[in-house]
Design an enzyme around this catalytic site. Structure first.
Site: not given
Length: 208
Positions: A46, A42, A106, A103, A44
């Protein structure tokens, strides 16, 4: 990082630190790449694959997008970034493993769960997360107590299934030249769950 100045400062620390310590590696990588693993993750901020797997430059061929999704094979002349990267990884780089990693928390998965009643999520996000529509329906109908988590895992399954719709992927898998894997990372706990290919269950990987 809160500003472009922070970004530039980070570059300078990189040049004085990691780059200086691995100058020979970077010179070697300047001649080409030869990763053995493609990782689809992803976007993302993080869930950084290189950090999670402690990977050095050149070890992972990484593709990141909203909700770590792989679309099905669709040779329609359109612009298909994930498909193009997949084609390059399998046919040119000859990677031996493809890992799809979801993860916790999400936003793309949350958008899918909200999508049916919230068309304002985004002009591009909304149609993209429709790739999860059937999986979302299964999760909702199951009455899961944690639909977010359930769909995060289902999303990995969807992407693995879609990988097999690409003829060059299916051919490599059937020839024993390529293996497909699923993973899920818990951001809060720093915990990796790995998909058992035989059972389809996600199992916690020991940190020691």
């Amino acid at each position: 990082m809160k500003s472009i100045d922070d970004l530039i400062s980070g570059y300078r620390r990189f040049r004085a630190g990691d780059y200086a310590q691995q100058a020979n590696l970077y010179r070697e990588l300047g001649q080409g790449q030869d990763p053995n693993i493609m990782l689809i993750a992803c976007a993302d901020s993080r869930a950084e694959p290189s950090d999670i797997f402690n990977a050095a430059p050149g070890q992972l061929f990484v593709v990141r997008n909203v909700a770590n999704l792989v679309p099905p094979y669709q040779p329609d002349g359109g612009l298909h970034g994930v498909s193009a990267a997949l084609e390059y990884a399998v046919n040119v780089l000859k990677v031996e493993h493809i890992v799809v990693m979801g993860h916790g928390g999400c936003g793309g998965i949350a958008a899918s769960l909200d999508g049916a009643g919230n068309p304002a999520i985004g002009e591009f996000v909304t149609p993209w997360v429709r790739l999860l529509e059937k999986a979302r329906e299964r999760v909702v109908e199951s009455g899961s107590v944690n639909p977010q988590f359930a769909l995060e895992l289902e999303g990995v399954e969807v992407s693995i299934a879609n990988l097999m719709t690409f003829p060059f992927v299916a051919k490599a898998v059937e020839a024993g030249e390529l293996s497909l894997h699923g993973a899920w990372f818990a951001i809060v706990h720093g915990e990796l769950h790995w998909r058992n290919a035989k059972t389809g269950r996600f199992e916690v990987i020991s940190a020691t």
